[in-house]
Design an enzyme around this catalytic site. Sequence first.
Site, PDB file in Angstrom:
ATOM      1  N   ALA A   9       0.802  -1.236   0.000  1.00 40.83           N
ATOM      2  CA  ALA A   9       0.000   0.000   0.000  1.00 40.83           C
ATOM      3  C   ALA A   9       0.828   1.276   0.000  1.00 40.83           C
ATOM      4  O   ALA A   9       0.330   2.330  -0.386  1.00 40.83           O
ATOM      5  CB  ALA A   9      -0.945  -0.010   1.206  1.00 40.83           C
ATOM      6  N   GLY A  11       3.599   1.616  -1.762  1.00 38.33           N
ATOM      7  CA  GLY A  11       4.379   1.647  -3.001  1.00 38.33           C
ATOM      8  C   GLY A  11       3.760   2.556  -4.052  1.00 38.33           C
ATOM      9  O   GLY A  11       2.673   3.104  -3.867  1.00 38.33           O
ATOM     10  N   ARG A  12       4.472   2.670  -5.180  1.00 36.69           N
ATOM     11  CA  ARG A  12       3.989   3.525  -6.287  1.00 36.69           C
ATOM     12  C   ARG A  12       2.602   3.075  -6.739  1.00 36.69           C
ATOM     13  O   ARG A  12       1.675   3.880  -6.847  1.00 36.69           O
ATOM     14  CB  ARG A  12       4.974   3.446  -7.473  1.00 36.69           C
ATOM     15  N   ASP A  34       1.885  -3.089   4.435  1.00 34.56           N
ATOM     16  CA  ASP A  34       3.190  -2.736   3.869  1.00 34.56           C
ATOM     17  C   ASP A  34       4.164  -2.628   5.035  1.00 34.56           C
ATOM     18  O   ASP A  34       3.838  -2.003   6.055  1.00 34.56           O
ATOM     19  CB  ASP A  34       3.105  -1.372   3.138  1.00 34.56           C
ATOM     20  N   ALA A 107      -2.682 -10.364 -13.481  1.00 34.13           N
ATOM     21  CA  ALA A 107      -2.567  -9.662 -14.774  1.00 34.13           C
ATOM     22  C   ALA A 107      -1.219  -8.948 -14.824  1.00 34.13           C
ATOM     23  O   ALA A 107      -0.946  -8.106 -13.969  1.00 34.13           O
ATOM     24  CB  ALA A 107      -3.707  -8.676 -14.977  1.00 34.13           C
ATOM     25  N   HIS A 137      10.838   0.832 -18.922  1.00 33.18           N
ATOM     26  CA  HIS A 137      10.229   1.069 -17.609  1.00 33.18           C
ATOM     27  C   HIS A 137      11.107   1.997 -16.764  1.00 33.18           C
ATOM     28  O   HIS A 137      12.299   2.145 -17.028  1.00 33.18           O
ATOM     29  CB  HIS A 137      10.024  -0.251 -16.860  1.00 33.18           C
ATOM     30  N   LYS A 141      12.086  -0.463 -11.317  1.00 36.64           N
ATOM     31  CA  LYS A 141      11.456  -1.761 -11.564  1.00 36.64           C
ATOM     32  C   LYS A 141      12.456  -2.874 -11.289  1.00 36.64           C
ATOM     33  O   LYS A 141      13.585  -2.858 -11.791  1.00 36.64           O
ATOM     34  CB  LYS A 141      10.954  -1.827 -13.022  1.00 36.64           C
ATOM     35  N   GLY A 147       6.832  -8.368 -17.057  1.00 32.71           N
ATOM     36  CA  GLY A 147       5.810  -9.418 -17.182  1.00 32.71           C
ATOM     37  C   GLY A 147       4.990  -9.234 -18.453  1.00 32.71           C
ATOM     38  O   GLY A 147       4.593 -10.210 -19.101  1.00 32.71           O
TER      39      GLY A 147
END
Length: 231
Positions: A9, A11-12, A34, A107, A137, A141, A147
């Site tokens: 929660a 995080g980005r 988190d 996803a 990215h 990352k 992915g």
Amino acid sequence: MIRVAVAGAAGRMGQTVCQAVEGAEDMELLGRADPLLDTTLEDVLGNVDVVVDFTRPDTALANALACLHAGVHVVIGTTGFDPAPLGEARAEQDPHPPRPQANVLIAPNFAIGAVLMMQFAVDAARHMARAEIIEFHHDGKLDKPSGTAARTAALMREAVGADAAEVPIHSVRLPGLVAHQEVILGDVGQTLTIRHDSVDRESFMPGVLLAVRHVGSLNDSPVVGLEKLLG
Ligand SMILES: NC(=O)c1ccc[n+]([C@@H]2O[C@H](COP(=O)([O-])OP(=O)(O)OC[C@H]3O[C@@H](n4cnc5c(N)ncnc54)[C@H](O)[C@@H]3O)[C@@H](O)[C@H]2O)c1
């Protein structure tokens, strides 16, 4: 109301998901897990229907298994881990548990434009000789290739057949980027480039909310790919 907790929660992505859930009329945000917030996933699991996980490749699997054992559905956006044990865990779940079996939806990309980019690339791969992917990215990352790129390459190869050549993936990591991908297809005397850009993390939110709304009614689990919910 769907009772939701977010893992990662602080995080980005997690912060953006918390805002989106708070803004959804049919959802209630009941937990923010988190380490940066001194809150574990176990602290928030007791009272929720769905957990949304945007954490790290080395924690997403353990988080998802904890959700399944607690009978809580989980929507996973985290990339770069092997989800195979989630299928095995599903098979091992008590067929007559006190709560209905929990489902998993994974996803690699929740942006509708990225899902379309993958579909167009699969279609094009059937007609053109070769393809390569460049994914771009932000420099925070952790996984490489992304992915989304790995899934695009796998779907393109699947569409062409088992004898098809690998689709090479090139990864760029730079400050200033969010999430971008180019699929370049080549054939005699021509190239075709299909490109998608997420310029803001808001791009993922309609897909995340759709997944939260539908994960509880999946007929199968784990389900991989937002396209499975798009009809
Ligand atoms: N599927 C998509 O559409 C999509 C889009 C963007 C990013 N991602 C993926 O989402 C993941 C998160 O990306 P980010 O940029 O938000 O990363 P980030 O580093 O900003 O945030 C990750 C957060 O997870 C927290 N965390 C670590 N271990 C935890 C645990 N055990 N339980 C709960 N929280 C924990 C960290 O403290 C951190 O705040 C990455 O794997 C990224 O590739 C997916």
